[in-house]
Design a protein around this motif. Sequence first.
Motif, PDB file in Angstrom:
ATOM      1  N   ALA A 140       5.712   2.185   4.443  1.00 32.82           N
ATOM      2  CA  ALA A 140       6.211   2.991   3.328  1.00 32.82           C
ATOM      3  C   ALA A 140       5.720   4.432   3.402  1.00 32.82           C
ATOM      4  O   ALA A 140       6.370   5.347   2.881  1.00 32.82           O
ATOM      5  N   GLN A 141       4.592   4.651   4.070  1.00 35.72           N
ATOM      6  CA  GLN A 141       4.024   5.995   4.179  1.00 35.72           C
ATOM      7  C   GLN A 141       4.349   6.664   5.511  1.00 35.72           C
ATOM      8  O   GLN A 141       3.842   7.735   5.809  1.00 35.72           O
ATOM      9  N   GLY A 142       5.155   6.014   6.339  1.00 35.34           N
ATOM     10  CA  GLY A 142       5.598   6.644   7.580  1.00 35.34           C
ATOM     11  C   GLY A 142       4.936   6.142   8.839  1.00 35.34           C
ATOM     12  O   GLY A 142       5.078   6.750   9.912  1.00 35.34           O
ATOM     13  N   ASN A 143       4.201   5.039   8.738  1.00 31.96           N
ATOM     14  CA  ASN A 143       3.548   4.434   9.912  1.00 31.96           C
ATOM     15  C   ASN A 143       2.664   5.422  10.678  1.00 31.96           C
ATOM     16  O   ASN A 143       2.679   5.494  11.903  1.00 31.96           O
ATOM     17  N   HIS A 144       1.850   6.174   9.938  1.00 31.80           N
ATOM     18  CA  HIS A 144       0.951   7.138  10.577  1.00 31.80           C
ATOM     19  C   HIS A 144      -0.383   6.517  10.977  1.00 31.80           C
ATOM     20  O   HIS A 144      -1.167   7.157  11.695  1.00 31.80           O
ATOM     21  N   VAL A 145      -0.653   5.305  10.523  1.00 27.53           N
ATOM     22  CA  VAL A 145      -1.916   4.636  10.821  1.00 27.53           C
ATOM     23  C   VAL A 145      -1.664   3.522  11.830  1.00 27.53           C
ATOM     24  O   VAL A 145      -0.731   2.721  11.665  1.00 27.53           O
ATOM     25  N   ARG A 146      -2.492   3.476  12.887  1.00 25.22           N
ATOM     26  CA  ARG A 146      -2.394   2.403  13.866  1.00 25.22           C
ATOM     27  C   ARG A 146      -3.254   1.225  13.402  1.00 25.22           C
ATOM     28  O   ARG A 146      -4.436   1.406  13.094  1.00 25.22           O
ATOM     29  N   ILE A 147      -2.654   0.046  13.344  1.00 22.45           N
ATOM     30  CA  ILE A 147      -3.335  -1.146  12.843  1.00 22.45           C
ATOM     31  C   ILE A 147      -3.556  -2.117  13.992  1.00 22.45           C
ATOM     32  O   ILE A 147      -2.604  -2.494  14.692  1.00 22.45           O
ATOM     33  N   ARG A 148      -4.806  -2.524  14.195  1.00 23.36           N
ATOM     34  CA  ARG A 148      -5.141  -3.520  15.211  1.00 23.36           C
ATOM     35  C   ARG A 148      -5.663  -4.775  14.527  1.00 23.36           C
ATOM     36  O   ARG A 148      -6.585  -4.706  13.725  1.00 23.36           O
ATOM     37  N   GLY A 149      -5.095  -5.912  14.870  1.00 17.90           N
ATOM     38  CA  GLY A 149      -5.545  -7.151  14.275  1.00 17.90           C
ATOM     39  C   GLY A 149      -4.468  -7.726  13.373  1.00 17.90           C
ATOM     40  O   GLY A 149      -3.345  -7.207  13.295  1.00 17.90           O
ATOM     41  N   PRO A 150      -4.827  -8.866  12.728  1.00 20.65           N
ATOM     42  CA  PRO A 150      -6.181  -9.418  12.642  1.00 20.65           C
ATOM     43  C   PRO A 150      -6.636 -10.088  13.944  1.00 20.65           C
ATOM     44  O   PRO A 150      -5.817 -10.553  14.729  1.00 20.65           O
ATOM     45  N   MET A 151      -7.966 -10.133  14.102  1.00 17.40           N
ATOM     46  CA  MET A 151      -8.574 -10.729  15.281  1.00 17.40           C
ATOM     47  C   MET A 151     -10.010 -11.105  14.942  1.00 17.40           C
ATOM     48  O   MET A 151     -10.594 -10.569  13.994  1.00 17.40           O
ATOM     49  N   PRO A 152     -10.609 -12.025  15.693  1.00 12.69           N
ATOM     50  CA  PRO A 152     -11.998 -12.400  15.426  1.00 12.69           C
ATOM     51  C   PRO A 152     -12.937 -11.224  15.691  1.00 12.69           C
ATOM     52  O   PRO A 152     -12.695 -10.396  16.571  1.00 12.69           O
ATOM     53  N   CYS A 153     -14.006 -11.141  14.929  1.00 12.63           N
ATOM     54  CA  CYS A 153     -15.039 -10.137  15.180  1.00 12.63           C
ATOM     55  C   CYS A 153     -15.753 -10.475  16.490  1.00 12.63           C
ATOM     56  O   CYS A 153     -15.726 -11.626  16.940  1.00 12.63           O
ATOM     57  N   PRO A 154     -16.408  -9.508  17.132  1.00  9.65           N
ATOM     58  CA  PRO A 154     -17.169  -9.806  18.354  1.00  9.65           C
ATOM     59  C   PRO A 154     -18.165 -10.945  18.164  1.00  9.65           C
ATOM     60  O   PRO A 154     -18.348 -11.766  19.063  1.00  9.65           O
ATOM     61  N   ILE A 155     -18.801 -11.006  17.009  1.00 15.91           N
ATOM     62  CA  ILE A 155     -19.597 -12.185  16.635  1.00 15.91           C
ATOM     63  C   ILE A 155     -18.777 -12.884  15.555  1.00 15.91           C
ATOM     64  O   ILE A 155     -18.764 -12.484  14.395  1.00 15.91           O
ATOM     65  N   ALA A 156     -18.068 -13.921  15.957  1.00 15.01           N
ATOM     66  CA  ALA A 156     -17.032 -14.494  15.105  1.00 15.01           C
ATOM     67  C   ALA A 156     -17.557 -15.330  13.954  1.00 15.01           C
ATOM     68  O   ALA A 156     -16.797 -15.654  13.034  1.00 15.01           O
ATOM     69  N   ARG A 157     -18.845 -15.682  13.982  1.00 14.25           N
ATOM     70  CA  ARG A 157     -19.411 -16.477  12.882  1.00 14.25           C
ATOM     71  C   ARG A 157     -20.858 -16.053  12.664  1.00 14.25           C
ATOM     72  O   ARG A 157     -21.652 -16.034  13.600  1.00 14.25           O
ATOM     73  N   ILE A 158     -21.193 -15.693  11.440  1.00 12.12           N
ATOM     74  CA  ILE A 158     -22.558 -15.331  11.058  1.00 12.12           C
ATOM     75  C   ILE A 158     -22.888 -16.022   9.748  1.00 12.12           C
ATOM     76  O   ILE A 158     -22.090 -15.988   8.805  1.00 12.12           O
ATOM     77  N   ALA A 159     -24.061 -16.652   9.711  1.00 16.46           N
ATOM     78  CA  ALA A 159     -24.521 -17.352   8.508  1.00 16.46           C
ATOM     79  C   ALA A 159     -23.486 -18.358   8.011  1.00 16.46           C
ATOM     80  O   ALA A 159     -23.233 -18.465   6.814  1.00 16.46           O
ATOM     81  N   ASP A 160     -22.875 -19.062   8.954  1.00 15.97           N
ATOM     82  CA  ASP A 160     -21.901 -20.116   8.663  1.00 15.97           C
ATOM     83  C   ASP A 160     -20.638 -19.589   8.010  1.00 15.97           C
ATOM     84  O   ASP A 160     -19.906 -20.345   7.358  1.00 15.97           O
ATOM     85  N   HIS A 161     -20.367 -18.313   8.166  1.00 19.44           N
ATOM     86  CA  HIS A 161     -19.124 -17.716   7.673  1.00 19.44           C
ATOM     87  C   HIS A 161     -18.310 -17.234   8.870  1.00 19.44           C
ATOM     88  O   HIS A 161     -18.813 -16.474   9.710  1.00 19.44           O
ATOM     89  N   PHE A 162     -17.063 -17.674   8.946  1.00 16.74           N
ATOM     90  CA  PHE A 162     -16.164 -17.177   9.977  1.00 16.74           C
ATOM     91  C   PHE A 162     -15.730 -15.762   9.612  1.00 16.74           C
ATOM     92  O   PHE A 162     -15.550 -15.427   8.437  1.00 16.74           O
TER      93      PHE A 162
END
Length: 790
Positions: free
Chosen positions: A725-747
Amino acid sequence: MVVTQLFDTIAMSGSTSSQRYAQVALEQGIDSSSTGLTYSIPESLSDIAVGDRVIVPLGRRNEQVSGFVVELTHHSDIAHVKSIVGRDTHSISLTPDLVELARWISNYYCCPLGMVFSTMLPAAVKRGTGLITQLWVRRKPDIPAEITSKKAGHSKLQIAVLAVLDTMEKEGRTWGEIKRVADLAGARSVAPVKQLIAKGYLESRQTREIHADWGEEAPRLESARPNHVLTSSQAHAIQKLAASVHQGFSVHLLHGATGSGKTEVYLRVIEHLLQEYGKANSAGRKDSENSQPGAIVLVPEIALTPQTADRFVGRFPDVAVLHSGLSGAQRHEEWRRIREGRARIVVGARSAIFAPLPNLGVIIVDEEHESSFKQDQLPRYHARDVAVKRGQLLNIPVVLGSATPSLESYYNVTVRGSYHLLELPDRVAGLKLPAVEIIDMGQERRKRQGVHLMSLRLEQALQTTIDEGGQAMLMLNRRGYANYLACPDHRCGWMMGCKYCDAMMVYHKDARLPVGGLVRCHHCEAEQLLPPTCPNCGRRVTTFGLGTQRVEEELQRKLPSVRFIRMDSDAMRTGKDYQRSLEAFRNQKVDVLLGTQMIAKGLDFPNVRLVGVISGDTSLHLPDFRASERTFQLIAQVAGRAGRGDAATPGLVIVQTFKPDDAVIGLASRHDYVGFAKREIALRKEVNLPPCSRMARIVVRNTNQVTCHAEVKKLADQLAAANQAQGNHVRIRGPMPCPIARIADHFRQQIELFAPDAATMQRLLTAVRNAKALRSDNKMAVDVDPVSLL
């Protein structure tokens, strides 16, 4: 300028009502408005002002909560408005520029406004830690001494009390001391004192004072302005910065080699600021007590704060120090001194940027490249960037100093042209930058049998340095003893990972435990005793990898006569631990300072002749585009600790690495920051990474992996729709897992956003935030301008 707009709504044209209203930002996670909630102002609080902390009713139960007044008006569109209950009990207020700064932080970093205020105000100040109410008693100054007789209608005990008071200080006595006065007068109680108060011969008053136990003061490095001969580069920088004090807002990057005298430049600029005020005052142009200018000096680490603070305390009166090593009462006392104008210069770590100085004249950020200036919890602000914004709001200069500037700041100088560059290429007093030797640890392993964390060259240089009366620093940016625990049988393949995180456990040696130590996760802090055998095949567990504890053990074994201190977050528990260790090293009671990155920057010890980097490529290959920048900065900064004492004994730096031909390590060994910056910016430009673009990172976390993915996918779709809606001026990457995909039992799943400029990024984030799709809580973290991507 912008600050004055806070008061524009006080007078509303066409309004006939005398009722006034206040917008109050509650110190809670309510993200309903950037201006706060509306409350009416009772007549008893007619003098209420923007920045005052107040108590207001909230919800159906009218629970009394605290908040800050952010706007005043004579108009409200709400039919039934609750009234402010009163000011907070400690009469706390923030300066108008801090109120406007809080609103900017709330919008820019996507954080509820009240939580920004909660961060600005130390908890010790809110709680009134150390605040004690004292009752004072003194003789009324207009009562002559000769009436203290029976003819005046006094009893013997009353006359005796007055006589005892006359022998003591006239300023008054506390109620506790009054009891002693009564005892000296022969009275069994304080009744005669109360009778004299009732008659009007004595007066009593209450005071509220903060009692903070500071203990023994740390030694001061300088007691007065040293007989320091400025280099031509220093003199030029001081001239330019002194002139900028009178020219409004500007940002200056002071790029100075390690040991080039950046701190002296800061001191002289502040001296100029105070001298100009003194000249104006002597000429009769003083407007008020609050016209006295002040300065904020930010340093990145608690270990640096005492050393830097000592230089300022030795040069100026009325210096306040703010860092996490203070007790609650000490922090409260310093904050009060600042707010009341009794301290003009503030030296401190990240949160010191919120110091409520009534008249701020200059802001200085030392070691501006340091990642510790970025807060990793709400609000996720960067103190360097907040300093620049505060300088803009107040129309004052901001000075950023570093030997290895952040690429963002260097880009603002060389490409955008929004910052001014000042350079100090040479060390002071004719000192030379230390020579750097690179040791190939691959070849070292082939030459020597066994495991050696220190190369033969480093061992020999270390022994020679100590024998000649010098000192050394050894840096390894990895704490613990070993960062891997595994089964020795490669067919088994077992390695010990954290039960709650996708990360390896780290072995911390502890001879006090029967199994030899603990294994700990450095992400969630889970720990357990060291397992003696492999759970799969029963073989004895082996440990490999390196950490500061292992270097400590090798140092003890190979050089048993050397005195050393290990400085890392495991060994240094409090601010006093840091100070005691650094003081022992300064007094040459210690030969070697072994530590992590906390010893790599800002410290100045003239007797350090050798610096050893145990592993120069520890962070070089992390999954973070800033890995090369951090590696360069770390090596260059720790190298700069050597050779600061005597031109006749130049320093030596030994960098051990398995990548001796790596371009980043080579540039750092040659002290070539400009060459590194040009190379790295060109690489970033090819893939459109900061500083060539602006970045935001959104992390969604959940204990359920499926739910986590569904939530982040929904958010990504909403971001994409708003972006379109704003002209696609922002590049969006993801969603994807974080480099450390799980910390403190949270994905953990992430979305990365890249925009050509900050305004474009803010438009997208604001649109999604207004649609209630973007929030900052324990399940979604919005990090604008992130410095870590792990």
